[in-house]
Design a protein around this motif. Structure first.
Motif, mmCIF file in Angstrom:
data_model
loop_
_atom_site.group_PDB
_atom_site.id
_atom_site.type_symbol
_atom_site.label_atom_id
_atom_site.label_comp_id
_atom_site.label_asym_id
_atom_site.label_seq_id
_atom_site.Cartn_x
_atom_site.Cartn_y
_atom_site.Cartn_z
ATOM 1 N N PRO A 8 -8.406 9.322 -2.379
ATOM 2 C CA PRO A 8 -9.668 9.572 -1.897
ATOM 3 C C PRO A 8 -10.518 8.300 -2.052
ATOM 4 N N GLY A 9 -11.074 7.956 -0.695
ATOM 5 C CA GLY A 9 -11.889 6.832 -0.601
ATOM 6 C C GLY A 9 -11.188 5.497 -0.818
ATOM 7 N N LYS A 10 -9.975 5.506 -0.620
ATOM 8 C CA LYS A 10 -8.967 4.466 -0.648
ATOM 9 C C LYS A 10 -8.267 4.266 0.905
ATOM 10 N N ASP A 11 -7.828 2.817 0.809
ATOM 11 C CA ASP A 11 -6.818 2.771 2.210
ATOM 12 C C ASP A 11 -5.691 3.168 1.835
ATOM 13 N N ARG A 12 -4.811 3.487 3.110
ATOM 14 C CA ARG A 12 -3.639 3.817 2.970
ATOM 15 C C ARG A 12 -2.862 2.844 2.300
ATOM 16 N N GLU A 13 -1.922 3.276 1.273
ATOM 17 C CA GLU A 13 -1.180 1.888 0.869
ATOM 18 C C GLU A 13 0.424 2.110 0.667
ATOM 19 N N PHE A 14 1.002 1.210 0.603
ATOM 20 C CA PHE A 14 2.581 1.261 0.779
ATOM 21 C C PHE A 14 2.944 1.856 -0.647
ATOM 22 N N VAL A 15 4.052 2.727 -0.750
ATOM 23 C CA VAL A 15 4.812 3.167 -1.730
ATOM 24 C C VAL A 15 6.163 2.783 -1.909
ATOM 25 N N ALA A 54 -2.300 10.323 -7.419
ATOM 26 C CA ALA A 54 -2.777 11.480 -6.634
ATOM 27 C C ALA A 54 -3.283 11.138 -5.371
ATOM 28 N N ALA A 55 -2.941 11.706 -4.363
ATOM 29 C CA ALA A 55 -3.198 11.095 -2.771
ATOM 30 C C ALA A 55 -2.334 12.088 -1.897
ATOM 31 N N VAL A 56 -2.820 11.587 -0.624
ATOM 32 C CA VAL A 56 -1.929 12.448 0.384
ATOM 33 C C VAL A 56 -0.753 11.271 0.679
ATOM 34 N N TYR A 57 0.736 11.738 0.742
ATOM 35 C CA TYR A 57 1.551 11.125 0.606
ATOM 36 C C TYR A 57 2.158 11.204 2.334
ATOM 37 N N TYR A 58 2.463 10.251 2.947
ATOM 38 C CA TYR A 58 2.735 10.096 4.226
ATOM 39 C C TYR A 58 4.057 9.627 4.352
ATOM 40 N N CYS A 59 5.036 10.286 5.258
ATOM 41 C CA CYS A 59 6.259 9.506 5.411
ATOM 42 C C CYS A 59 6.151 8.809 6.960
ATOM 43 N N ALA A 60 7.032 7.888 7.072
ATOM 44 C CA ALA A 60 6.987 7.150 8.548
ATOM 45 C C ALA A 60 8.228 6.717 8.724
ATOM 46 N N ALA A 61 8.591 6.295 9.879
ATOM 47 C CA ALA A 61 9.609 5.587 10.432
ATOM 48 C C ALA A 61 9.306 4.290 11.153
ATOM 49 N N LYS A 62 10.117 3.368 11.158
ATOM 50 C CA LYS A 62 9.881 2.039 11.845
ATOM 51 C C LYS A 62 11.229 1.597 12.222
ATOM 52 N N PRO A 63 11.365 0.791 13.446
ATOM 53 C CA PRO A 63 12.349 0.241 14.004
ATOM 54 C C PRO A 63 12.889 -0.835 13.098
ATOM 55 N N PRO A 64 14.033 -1.125 12.722
ATOM 56 C CA PRO A 64 14.523 -2.070 11.708
ATOM 57 C C PRO A 64 13.714 -3.567 11.947
ATOM 58 N N ILE A 65 13.801 -3.886 13.325
ATOM 59 C CA ILE A 65 13.310 -5.362 13.696
ATOM 60 C C ILE A 65 11.739 -5.395 13.834
ATOM 61 N N SER A 66 11.173 -4.326 13.517
ATOM 62 C CA SER A 66 9.550 -4.127 13.726
ATOM 63 C C SER A 66 8.621 -4.321 12.181
ATOM 64 N N GLY A 67 8.626 -5.675 12.031
ATOM 65 C CA GLY A 67 7.632 -6.121 11.070
ATOM 66 C C GLY A 67 8.139 -5.924 9.771
ATOM 67 N N ARG A 68 7.286 -5.932 8.920
ATOM 68 C CA ARG A 68 7.351 -5.670 7.520
ATOM 69 C C ARG A 68 7.458 -4.114 6.838
ATOM 70 N N TYR A 69 8.291 -4.126 5.879
ATOM 71 C CA TYR A 69 8.266 -2.585 5.261
ATOM 72 C C TYR A 69 7.023 -2.031 4.773
ATOM 73 N N TYR A 70 6.459 -3.102 3.949
ATOM 74 C CA TYR A 70 5.153 -2.721 3.411
ATOM 75 C C TYR A 70 3.979 -2.525 4.408
ATOM 76 N N ASN A 71 4.011 -2.876 5.564
ATOM 77 C CA ASN A 71 2.616 -2.875 6.489
ATOM 78 C C ASN A 71 2.775 -1.500 7.414
ATOM 79 N N SER A 72 1.667 -0.807 7.129
ATOM 80 C CA SER A 72 1.798 0.289 7.889
ATOM 81 C C SER A 72 1.837 0.119 9.562
ATOM 82 N N ASN A 73 1.172 -0.989 9.724
ATOM 83 C CA ASN A 73 1.098 -1.341 11.257
ATOM 84 C C ASN A 73 2.702 -1.295 11.613
ATOM 85 N N SER A 74 3.629 -1.553 10.821
ATOM 86 C CA SER A 74 5.026 -1.715 11.354
ATOM 87 C C SER A 74 5.458 -0.348 11.890
ATOM 88 N N TYR A 75 5.048 0.883 11.314
ATOM 89 C CA TYR A 75 5.612 2.172 11.737
ATOM 90 C C TYR A 75 5.072 2.847 12.941
#
Length: 124
Positions: free
Chosen positions: A40-47, A90-111
């Motif tokens: 709540p009130g936070k940015d999406r963060e890598f887990v 406590a948070a909403v947890y999201y799963c995501a998929a990215k191509p292996p060559i696409s950016g850093r694993y911790y960057n949500s923009n890569s997914y």
């Protein structure tokens, strides 16, 4: 790839939950997979993330030693085992998929693909 996250719920601090993310599509095994969360009130963060080959896993410092990401390629499903849960998890947890060559694993923009999210509530 379509992703469907599940397994969230209410748990007491110190308890455990296992999240699942089921994928559809023939190319599931090609993707790196990750879990992110947004409180709540936070940015999406890598887990956590797991490489397409399952040979590498990555964790945020805040969950290292408590959470484990895994993958069952036959079931096209990834999991997030969460132990020793804290109220700050406590948070909403999201799963995501990215191509292996696409950016850093911790960057949500890569997914490229995201599940709908599953809510985790931790009571103190």
């Amino acid at each position: 790839v379509q992703l469907q996250a599940s397994g969230g719920g209410l748990v007491q601090a110190g308890g455990s939950l296992r999240l699942s993310c089921a994928a559809s599509g023939r190319t599931f095994s090609w993707y790196d997979m990750g879990w992110f969360r947004q409180g709540p009130g936070k940015d999406r963060e890598f887990v956590a993330a797991i490489s397409s080959s399952s040979s590498s896993t990555y964790y945020a410092d805040s969950v290292k030693g408590r959470f484990t990401i895994s993958k069952d390629s036959a079931k096209k499903t990834i999991y997030l085992q969460m132990n020793s849960l804290k109220p700050e998890d406590a948070a909403v947890y999201y799963c995501a998929a990215k191509p292996p060559i696409s950016g850093r694993y911790y960057n949500s923009n890569s997914y490229d693909y995201w599940g709908q999210g599953t809510l985790v509530t931790v009571s103190s």
